[in-house]
Structure formats: structure tokens, C-alpha cells
Design a protein around this motif. Structure first.
Motif, PDB file in Angstrom:
ATOM      1  N   GLU A 479       0.841  -1.204   0.000  1.00  0.00           N
ATOM      2  CA  GLU A 479       0.000   0.000   0.000  1.00  0.00           C
ATOM      3  C   GLU A 479       0.872   1.249   0.000  1.00  0.00           C
ATOM      4  OE1 GLU A 479      -3.319   0.527   0.155  1.00  0.00           O
ATOM      5  OE2 GLU A 479      -4.241  -1.382   0.751  1.00  0.00           O
ATOM      6  N   ARG A 480       1.918   1.246   0.828  1.00  0.00           N
ATOM      7  CA  ARG A 480       2.752   2.438   0.963  1.00  0.00           C
ATOM      8  C   ARG A 480       3.551   2.710  -0.298  1.00  0.00           C
ATOM      9  NH1 ARG A 480       7.790   3.999   2.704  1.00  0.00           N
ATOM     10  NH2 ARG A 480       8.497   1.841   2.943  1.00  0.00           N
ATOM     11  N   ASN A 481       4.079   1.668  -0.921  1.00  0.00           N
ATOM     12  CA  ASN A 481       4.950   1.851  -2.077  1.00  0.00           C
ATOM     13  C   ASN A 481       4.200   1.966  -3.400  1.00  0.00           C
ATOM     14  OD1 ASN A 481       8.088   1.441  -1.467  1.00  0.00           O
ATOM     15  ND2 ASN A 481       6.925   0.172  -0.033  1.00  0.00           N
ATOM     16  N   PHE A 482       3.085   1.259  -3.535  1.00  0.00           N
ATOM     17  CA  PHE A 482       2.427   1.183  -4.844  1.00  0.00           C
ATOM     18  C   PHE A 482       0.933   1.522  -4.813  1.00  0.00           C
ATOM     19  CE2 PHE A 482       5.663  -2.320  -4.728  1.00  0.00           C
ATOM     20  CZ  PHE A 482       6.603  -1.686  -5.528  1.00  0.00           C
ATOM     21  N   GLY A 483       0.412   1.921  -3.662  1.00  0.00           N
ATOM     22  CA  GLY A 483      -1.038   2.062  -3.521  1.00  0.00           C
ATOM     23  C   GLY A 483      -1.631   3.351  -4.043  1.00  0.00           C
ATOM     24  N   ARG A 484      -0.778   4.283  -4.487  1.00  0.00           N
ATOM     25  CA  ARG A 484      -1.323   5.553  -4.969  1.00  0.00           C
ATOM     26  C   ARG A 484      -2.205   5.330  -6.189  1.00  0.00           C
ATOM     27  NH1 ARG A 484       3.771   6.199  -3.403  1.00  0.00           N
ATOM     28  NH2 ARG A 484       4.603   5.792  -5.487  1.00  0.00           N
ATOM     29  N   ARG A 485      -3.268   6.122  -6.278  1.00  0.00           N
ATOM     30  CA  ARG A 485      -4.194   6.061  -7.425  1.00  0.00           C
ATOM     31  C   ARG A 485      -4.648   4.626  -7.688  1.00  0.00           C
ATOM     32  NH1 ARG A 485      -2.589   7.926 -12.544  1.00  0.00           N
ATOM     33  NH2 ARG A 485      -0.503   7.095 -12.161  1.00  0.00           N
ATOM     34  N   HIS A 486      -5.113   3.952  -6.616  1.00  0.00           N
ATOM     35  CA  HIS A 486      -5.678   2.605  -6.749  1.00  0.00           C
ATOM     36  C   HIS A 486      -4.692   1.620  -7.363  1.00  0.00           C
ATOM     37  CE1 HIS A 486      -9.438   4.587  -5.740  1.00  0.00           C
ATOM     38  NE2 HIS A 486      -9.295   5.382  -6.782  1.00  0.00           N
ATOM     39  N   PHE A 487      -3.459   1.689  -6.891  1.00  0.00           N
ATOM     40  CA  PHE A 487      -2.397   0.762  -7.315  1.00  0.00           C
ATOM     41  C   PHE A 487      -2.052   0.880  -8.797  1.00  0.00           C
ATOM     42  CE2 PHE A 487      -3.678  -1.200  -3.340  1.00  0.00           C
ATOM     43  CZ  PHE A 487      -2.465  -1.579  -2.794  1.00  0.00           C
ATOM     44  N   MET A 488      -2.217   2.061  -9.372  1.00  0.00           N
ATOM     45  CA  MET A 488      -1.856   2.231 -10.783  1.00  0.00           C
ATOM     46  C   MET A 488      -0.364   2.022 -11.013  1.00  0.00           C
ATOM     47  SD  MET A 488      -4.419   2.607 -12.708  1.00  0.00           S
ATOM     48  CE  MET A 488      -3.637   3.222 -14.195  1.00  0.00           C
ATOM     49  N   GLU A 489       0.466   2.226  -9.963  1.00  0.00           N
ATOM     50  CA  GLU A 489       1.904   1.999 -10.099  1.00  0.00           C
ATOM     51  C   GLU A 489       2.217   0.549 -10.439  1.00  0.00           C
ATOM     52  OE1 GLU A 489       4.910   3.965  -9.690  1.00  0.00           O
ATOM     53  OE2 GLU A 489       3.410   5.423 -10.285  1.00  0.00           O
ATOM     54  N   LEU A 490       1.303  -0.365 -10.103  1.00  0.00           N
ATOM     55  CA  LEU A 490       1.552  -1.786 -10.355  1.00  0.00           C
ATOM     56  C   LEU A 490       1.161  -2.228 -11.751  1.00  0.00           C
ATOM     57  CD1 LEU A 490       0.500  -3.748  -7.126  1.00  0.00           C
ATOM     58  CD2 LEU A 490       2.770  -3.585  -8.139  1.00  0.00           C
ATOM     59  N   THR A 491       0.559  -1.367 -12.548  1.00  0.00           N
ATOM     60  CA  THR A 491      -0.003  -1.829 -13.820  1.00  0.00           C
ATOM     61  C   THR A 491       0.967  -1.767 -14.984  1.00  0.00           C
ATOM     62  OG1 THR A 491      -0.906   0.356 -14.378  1.00  0.00           O
ATOM     63  CG2 THR A 491      -2.313  -1.131 -13.093  1.00  0.00           C
ATOM     64  N   ALA A 492       2.096  -1.090 -14.830  1.00  0.00           N
ATOM     65  CA  ALA A 492       3.043  -0.941 -15.945  1.00  0.00           C
ATOM     66  C   ALA A 492       4.413  -1.447 -15.531  1.00  0.00           C
ATOM     67  CB  ALA A 492       3.137   0.514 -16.394  1.00  0.00           C
ATOM     68  N   SER A 493       5.102  -2.104 -16.476  1.00  0.00           N
ATOM     69  CA  SER A 493       6.420  -2.657 -16.187  1.00  0.00           C
ATOM     70  C   SER A 493       7.534  -1.645 -16.391  1.00  0.00           C
ATOM     71  CB  SER A 493       6.682  -3.875 -17.081  1.00  0.00           C
ATOM     72  OG  SER A 493       6.664  -3.502 -18.446  1.00  0.00           O
ATOM     73  N   PHE A 494       7.206  -0.478 -16.911  1.00  0.00           N
ATOM     74  CA  PHE A 494       8.224   0.539 -17.178  1.00  0.00           C
ATOM     75  C   PHE A 494       8.000   1.746 -16.273  1.00  0.00           C
ATOM     76  CE2 PHE A 494       4.718   0.833 -20.183  1.00  0.00           C
ATOM     77  CZ  PHE A 494       4.284   2.137 -20.019  1.00  0.00           C
ATOM     78  N   THR A 495       9.053   2.523 -16.101  1.00  0.00           N
ATOM     79  CA  THR A 495       9.006   3.709 -15.254  1.00  0.00           C
ATOM     80  C   THR A 495       8.912   4.956 -16.112  1.00  0.00           C
ATOM     81  OG1 THR A 495      10.363   2.620 -13.582  1.00  0.00           O
ATOM     82  CG2 THR A 495      10.226   5.018 -13.478  1.00  0.00           C
ATOM     83  N   ALA A 496       7.926   5.789 -15.852  1.00  0.00           N
ATOM     84  CA  ALA A 496       7.806   7.070 -16.556  1.00  0.00           C
ATOM     85  C   ALA A 496       8.491   8.138 -15.711  1.00  0.00           C
ATOM     86  CB  ALA A 496       6.340   7.431 -16.771  1.00  0.00           C
ATOM     87  N   PRO A 497       9.535   8.787 -16.228  1.00  0.00           N
ATOM     88  CA  PRO A 497      10.234   9.802 -15.435  1.00  0.00           C
ATOM     89  C   PRO A 497       9.311  10.987 -15.158  1.00  0.00           C
ATOM     90  CG  PRO A 497      10.972   9.847 -17.721  1.00  0.00           C
ATOM     91  CD  PRO A 497      10.088   8.647 -17.580  1.00  0.00           C
ATOM     92  N   PRO A 498       9.498  11.650 -14.028  1.00  0.00           N
ATOM     93  CA  PRO A 498       8.646  12.797 -13.717  1.00  0.00           C
ATOM     94  C   PRO A 498       8.853  13.919 -14.724  1.00  0.00           C
ATOM     95  CG  PRO A 498      10.486  12.662 -12.190  1.00  0.00           C
ATOM     96  CD  PRO A 498      10.517  11.408 -12.994  1.00  0.00           C
ATOM     97  N   GLN A 499       7.764  14.487 -15.196  1.00  0.00           N
ATOM     98  CA  GLN A 499       7.833  15.584 -16.148  1.00  0.00           C
ATOM     99  C   GLN A 499       6.793  16.636 -15.774  1.00  0.00           C
ATOM    100  OE1 GLN A 499       7.379  14.025 -20.141  1.00  0.00           O
ATOM    101  NE2 GLN A 499       9.425  13.143 -20.149  1.00  0.00           N
ATOM    102  N   PHE A 500       7.031  17.857 -16.251  1.00  0.00           N
ATOM    103  CA  PHE A 500       6.076  18.946 -16.066  1.00  0.00           C
ATOM    104  C   PHE A 500       5.224  19.075 -17.327  1.00  0.00           C
ATOM    105  CE2 PHE A 500       8.324  19.884 -12.368  1.00  0.00           C
ATOM    106  CZ  PHE A 500       7.746  20.949 -11.684  1.00  0.00           C
ATOM    107  N   THR A 501       3.937  19.277 -17.140  1.00  0.00           N
ATOM    108  CA  THR A 501       3.035  19.502 -18.264  1.00  0.00           C
ATOM    109  C   THR A 501       3.031  20.988 -18.613  1.00  0.00           C
ATOM    110  OG1 THR A 501       1.656  17.670 -17.537  1.00  0.00           O
ATOM    111  CG2 THR A 501       0.679  19.209 -19.109  1.00  0.00           C
TER     112      THR A 501
END
Length: 734
Positions: A479-501
Motif C-alpha cells: 500500500e505504501r509503495n504502490f497504492g497511490r491512485r488505486h495501485f496504478m503503479e503496479l499496472t506498468a512494467s516501465f518507469t515514466a520519469p517525472p515531467q512537467f506539463t
């Protein structure tokens, strides 16, 4: 054109013996192929695919770009759908990028409509209302990505057992793009879980234009069914044999196509050449970085060339506008990264231009295949090298292409971080899962089978998974590591670097690297995005947004490097062959010939057809292996373990050389080399930042994450091959 009654009657008959394969298609499908599409015949691939797909075989379909692979898969599967009275969501069509799904939706929905069925699109850009409507009334064919499938499986708002219970088949478009990285392992694991939900094996069909090892790719795609299910490679338009050796001489004549290699020296000069040549034509220009796309786009517009841009950091609306305008226009240029490599329809192209060079022959073949589709035209590509190194790389790539060589698709080794992800995702999907039953969820597919028990034990000990009464479920650390936004962090095998819109007024332009907004500057802060310069007027750090207004010039573009793995041994050795005076079988401009002569003069002493060279000049020494990045990392790690005074401790090897310690002697070097030849090559040590950047590394012991990355940096066979070669020592006086 009207189908003959006899032909339509034949379509009702099952395929047998030497019957035309077309007759095995469902009569309604056959009718529309002839009367709606106006086709007088199917292509060879489409004919050859009918029998195996109707018989339920797994398959990999190979054909050049625009070779009709989508229809080759869809026509038999839709025939099977109608003949077998499949109901509900029965076919998945998976693509590596959303843009390709968007491009295919209307086409596939048209074909499903012939038999009164429906296709629909599901990914992150599809409105929530449309997704809810699909759950109420599922389509027969769903176009989506593996990441969206994972999101559906773990979502509490999706009854995945009801949604996927009728699943029969999956089509994986651009299958090589999945198989060559971690998304492929993620895809295979999801397909096994879907098979468990459906209660049956799911027929798997992969589509690809460029692979050097198709039989191995088929075996990989079949997953747990590789030993039990029938499968075939269907490739009537391509030689389906495995790749040749990169050192083979190859055919005496080059493959067909109008290929030219030029040396221009800079992006500005590339823009000048593009603006001067091929006026009146529609040109697609590939760059291998978003920064290059932006720089070239701005330079072309400054020369009043109608220019459109496409890359992953532009907003979806901005990309769609560019691609739609380009498809309908003439006398224009679209500048893109590999986002337009994978078959997206941008209309009738006249010419492909490549800035510098891609890193694989397979990628070049994809890009080359965007041209030559009209009768009377040939496939063509103009290479514009902006540096001498890029020219050498392009020449080496074209030398490999001229030999008929294509890289084998090799899945990444040891995807243990994805094993951890899958265990957590399965707990989310099921709610609870038996502490002895979990291996069955992946039907025995390694490494998601019982061999994953040590990773599960770690997840339990570290609090990522809890246990009660023999049942496993998500724990507080997950929950602490991946639970943000309903565990959306667990749905992709790749990392999206932080960017500004970035916003211009209310219009979203795209995303940029935060470094552009935090670097020290005394000048007004200006960005280059969507091929135009913008001045920053406001930065909202809390929501990662910045607001801009247009200016004439001065913008800068920057994104993270993405962690390039360097060049392969095959390509680097081909570059060495170019230095050794082999020319690729393409047209070389006078500028290219002159620049290659300069390269050969500079590197001539650093190459040997028989082996490697140590160059010792002014107290500095380099070992020119021409082995590629992973081979050189492995050699460096191997020698460092045996002798700590031979290699420069501060240097990272390049694709071509390894830096030796200043003043190292001939005898010291050869003693270390002899020891390395007698030893087993050692794995490189990954950078700590790379370990932290490994997706899901938080769910692994640090030593396991380190092991995963080390195995992926290693090339033991290549290192052993280099160590067996003779070494020539080049001294100052030589």
C-alpha cells in the motif's frame, strides 16, 4: 465488382486437401472481402494464415510493413468467431502504443461489423464513461494494451471473471516490440492469468515485420503452451530463417531499395538539405531523440517548410493534430521519433529520411517499410549523419542490412522484479490467494512458477504481502509503495520519469524535463516544444505544471536519456568493418565518401581484421575491442577483478574501447589479459542509481535487484570471443 455465385458457394465449404484457403473463410467474410473491399485476391500471407488460425493454432505472422498482417489475423479469427458462435469479449488485439490502437480501431470495427459484431478501444485516454459502457455491454473485439489489461484485472470496479470468461484468442501486433523488453514478460504473465479466468488456452497470434529468430519468438509467445500447443511461423513474403552471422559476407547484390547515405555535420545543415530536396513530396523524418525532433522541427519551420512533429512528450491532442494534418497534406514534412515506426497510417508517403541512425537493423527495416507502397515506386531512405560517429554507425548498420542480417529478438534475462509485481497484482486481482495455490495462476510458466517462492517469502517478511489462515493478501508495504491512485503503479512494467506539463493558455502542449525549470539562468526561461520556442510565465511546482507564451526563438529542449544500453557487438563490429574499407551497398554522396575517408585515416591504426588493438599514446592507453557496450562492460569487470592496476578506475567503456590505466606497461597488461582468458567472465556491477530506477525494486532484496541488472549488462559469450582474439600493441613510436 460482384462475387461470382460459384465463388460464394465455395466459401461455405470447409477447407480440405488442395482447396483454395479462401474457401475456408466464413461466407460473409469472403463476400465482403470481394464486394466491400473490392479485392480480387488475398495476399500470400493472408492466404497462408487461414488454415492454421482456423484450426486454432498459435502463430507468428511475418510480412513487410503494410503487408496486410492485420487482415491476415482478423479474417480467420472473425470467421472462427461466427462459425463457433463466440459470444461476449472473445478476441483481444494488443498493441505496444496507444496511437497504433487509435489508428486501427475503425478498421477492425469495420471488419467485425460485417458479421454484426463490434470492436472497441480501451486505454488511458478513453473516457471513463466509454469504459463503463463497455463493461455493461462488452465488445466482441477489444483493442488495448497490456497495462490496461492489468488495470482491469486489479480494479475493484471491473468484474474481470465476467468480462474475460469468453476469451478465445489474442492478437499481439508488433510482437517483437514486446518480446525485446520487460513489457513482454508482463504480457506473457497477464495472458496466463487470463487463460485461468477463461478456463481454456487462449490462441496467440503475433504480428511482426522484422525478426531474425521467428521460431524462438513463436516459442516465447506461446508461454506455458510452448510444449503442448501447435504453432507455426507464417512468412511467405520473407525468408523465415534465423539471422545470419554478422560476419557473413552476405549476398553479392544489395537488397532492393533506393538508399542513400549523406554526411551533413549538424541539425541545421540537415534542415537545409531537407528544405532543398524533394520539394512537392511528403516526407517522414525519423530522429532518435525527442530533442532532435524539436530542434529539426524548429529549423525546418524557420526555412518555411510545412512541418509537423510527433513524439511521446507531446500531448495526445498535439500528436493527433500533427498526424492528421500530415496524412492529408502534400509537400510537407513530419519529424518523429520511433512513435511513427510501428505502422501508424500517416497517408501515402513519398520518402523516409533518417537523421543519424537507429541502433538496430530491425528498426531501420520498419522505417524503410513506410515507403514504396504505391505501384511503380520503391522503398527509399535518405540518411543524413550529423556527426562522424553517426556516419560510421549508419554505415555499419547499412552494411549489416546489405548482408541480410536482422537481430534476433531476445527477452531480457531474469525478470525477477516482474515476478514480485505479478505476485502483488495477483493478490489484488483475487483479493486473497492460497499460499500453496499461487503458482497455478501462471500455468507453470517460469519464472512465475514455484521457483518464485524465495521472492514471495521476502514479500511476506517485508510486509508487502500479509498472510492469514493460509491465505495471502496485500500488505501495508505494498500500500505504501504502490497504492497511490488505486495501485496504478503496479499496472506498468516501465518507469515514466517525472515531467512537467506545459500549457499555452488552456491548450496542453506536452511534457518537459523538470531540469529545464530548475537550472540556474539569468536570462528569461525559454522552452522548445512542438517545434516552437516558448517563454515560461508561471511554474506551478505543486501540480507539476508550467505556463508559457510564444516567442520567436531561443527555446531549449531536454529530456532524460532513458538509459541507453549502447550498441550491440554485431553493429560495432560492422562499424569496424567500415573502417577496414568495407562500404555498405548503398549510394554514398561525395560528402559521405570524404567523411568516411577521414574516419578511416583517424581510426585506421585502431582496427585489425584479426583481433583487437591496444593504443598507447602520450602515456594514455585504450584497448580498441570494437565489442559493443555490454561486451566491454563484461571485459572491464572481468579484468578489474583479476588486476586492480590495469584499467582506469574512473572510466566507463564505450562501444568501441576500454580505457586502460595511465602508463600501464605491455607486460602488466598481457599478464592481466592471460588471466582473464583462463577465467570465467564476470558480471558488471550496476550503478546504484540504476538499481533505484528498476521498476518494483522496492519489492526485492537489494542484492536481487542488483543481480537482475547485472545479468542484463553482461555479455559473457561476446567477452569470451574477444578474449580469444590476438591483440596488437600500438606504441607511440609506431
Amino acid at each position: 465488382m460482384t462475387v461470382e455465385p460459384g465463388r460464394l458457394e465455395a466459401a461455405n465449404a470447409p477447407a480440405a486437401g488442395g482447396d483454395e484457403p479462401f474457401t475456408a473463410l466464413h461466407p460473409v467474410i469472403a463476400h465482403h472481402i470481394v464486394n466491400t473491399l473490392g479485392w480480387q485476391a488475398l495476399r500470400p500471407l493472408q492466404q497462408a494464415t487461414i488454415r492454421p488460425l482456423l484450426e486454432g493454432e498459435d502463430a507468428v505472422l511475418l510480412a513487410p510493413t503494410a503487408g496486410g498482417k492485420t487482415e491476415a489475423a482478423c479474417f480467420p479469427l472473425l470467421s472462427a468467431m461466427e462459425a463457433g458462435r463466440w459470444r461476449g469479449l472473445s478476441v483481444l488485439y494488443l498493441c505496444p502504443i496507444k496511437a497504433l490502437l487509435n489508428n486501427l480501431e475503425s478498421r477492425i470495427d469495420r471488419y467485425t461489423g460485417w458479421i454484426g459484431r463490434r470492436a472497441a478501444l480501451w486505454h488511458g485516454d478513453v473516457a471513463a464513461g466509454a469504459r463503463r459502457a463497455m463493461l455493461r455491454e462488452p465488445p466482441d473485439v477489444l483493442l488495448t494494451t497490456p497495462e490496461s489489461l492489468e488495470a482491469m484485472l486489479v480494479s475493484v470496479n471491473v468484474d474481470h471473471r465476467e468480462l474475460f470468461r469468453n476469451l478465445r484468442a489474442v492478437v499481439v501486433d508488433e510482437v517483437h516490440a514486446f518480446a525485446g523488453d520487460d513489457r513482454g514478460w508482463h504480457l506473457l504473465a497477464i495472458l496466463e492469468r487470463l487463460s485461468r479466468i477463461a478456463g481454456r488456452p487462449i490462441q496467440r497470434v503475433g504480428l511482426s515485420a522484422t525478426v531474425g529468430n521467428p521460431q524462438e519468438l513463436l516459442h516465447w509467445l506461446q508461454g506455458s503452451g510452448a510444449q503442448t500447443r501447435p504453432g507455426s511461423v507464417v512468412a511467405p513474403d520473407l525468408a523465415a530463417a534465423d539471422s545470419a552471422s554478422p560476419t557473413d559476407a552476405g549476398p553479392a547484390t544489395p537488397p532492393p531499395g533506393d538508399i542513400e547515405l549523406d554526411y551533413v555535420g549538424s541539425i541545421e545543415n540537415a534542415a537545409l538539405v531537407i528544405s532543398s530536396l524533394h520539394k512537392g513530396e511528403k516526407r517522414l523524418v525519423f530522429c532518435d531523440s525527442r530533442r532532435q525532433v524539436e530542434q529539426l522541427g524548429e529549423a525546418l519551420r524557420a526555412r518555411e517548410v510545412t512541418t509537423f512533429l510527433s513524439h511521446a512528450s507531446l500531448s495526445a491532442d498535439e500528436r493527433r493534430r500533427s498526424e492528421a494534418a500530415f496524412a492529408d497534406a502534400r509537400d510537407c514534412v513530419i519529424v518523429a521519433t520511433s512513435t511513427l515506426e510501428l505502422g501508424i497510417d500517416v497517408g501515402d508517403l513519398d520518402r523516409v529520411i533518417q537523421i543519424d541512425a537507429p541502433t538496430t537493423v530491425a528498426s531501420f527495416l520498419q522505417r524503410l517499410g513506410r515507403t514504396g507502397r504505391r505501384p511503380g515506386t520503391v522503398r527509399n531512405c535518405l540518411f543524413l549523419a550529423t556527426s562522424e560517429h553517426a556516419l560510421l554507425r549508419a554505415a555499419g548498420l547499412l552494411l549489416l542490412w546489405g548482408r541480410g542480417w536482422v537481430e534476433p529478438v531476445v527477452p531480457p534475462t531474469e525478470p525477477l522484479h516482474l515476478v514480485a509485481q505479478q505476485l502483488l497484482a495477483c493478490c489484488l486481482q483475487q483479493g486473497t490467494i492460497g499460499d500453496r495455490l499461487w503458482p497455478a495462476e501462471w500455468n507453470g510458466l517460469a519464472p512465475f512458477d514455484a521457483s518464485a517462492l524465495p521472492i514471495l517469502d521476502y514479500l511476506r517478511a517485508a510486509g508487502f504481502v500479509d498472510e492469514d489462515g493460509g491465505q495471502l493478501f496485500i500488505g501495508p508495504e505494498a500500500e505504501r509503495n504502490f497504492g497511490r491512485r488505486h495501485f496504478m503503479e503496479l499496472t506498468a512494467s516501465f518507469t515514466a520519469p517525472p515531467q512537467f506539463t506545459v500549457f499555452a493558455g488552456r491548450a496542453e502542449l506536452g511534457q518537459i524535463d523538470p531540469a529545464l525549470l530548475t537550472e540556474q539562468t539569468e536570462q528569461p526561461r525559454r522552452l522548445l516544444l512542438a517545434g516552437r520556442s516558448w517563454q515560461v510565465t508561471h511554474i506551478d511546482f505543486s501540480h507539476r505544471r508550467c505556463f508559457v507564451e510564444p516567442v520567436d526563438s531561443g527555446g531549449r529542449a531536454k529530456w532524460g536519456s532513458g538509459g541507453s544500453a549502447g550498441l550491440s557487438m554485431a553493429l560495432t563490429r560492422a562499424m569496424r568493418d567500415v573502417v577496414l574499407a568495407q562500404n555498405p551497398p548503398v549510394k554514398l554522396t561525395r560528402r559521405a565518401v570524404s567523411a568516411l575517408a577521414d574516419i578511416r585515416a583517424c581510426h585506421g591504426d585502431r582496427v585489425s581484421a584479426e583481433g583487437t588493438v591496444v593504443e598507447s599514446l602520450d602515456g594514455k592507453a585504450r584497448w580498441w575491442t570494437w565489442g559493443g557496450f555490454r561486451v566491454n562492460l563484461t571485459l572491464q569487470a572481468s579484468i578489474r577483478e583479476l588486476a586492480d592496476n590495469v584499467l582506469d578506475p574512473e572510466s566507463t567503456p564505450s562501444d568501441q574501447w576500454i580505457q586502460l590505466s595511465p602508463g600501464v606497461s605491455h607486460d602488466t597488461w598481457h599478464t592481466a589479459l592471460a588471466a582473464a582468458r583462463e577465467s570465467t567472465p564476470k558480471r558488471p556491477t550496476p550503478d546504484e542509481r540504476a538499481i533505484r530506477g528498476l521498476k518494483f525494486s522496492a519489492a526485492l532484496p537489494n542484492e536481487v535487484a542488483r543481480y537482475v541488472l547485472a545479468t542484463r549488462l553482461e555479455d559473457g559469450p561476446g567477452a569470451r570471443a574477444v578474449l580469444t582474439e590476438p591483440v596488437r600493441w600500438l606504441h607511440d613510436h609506431q
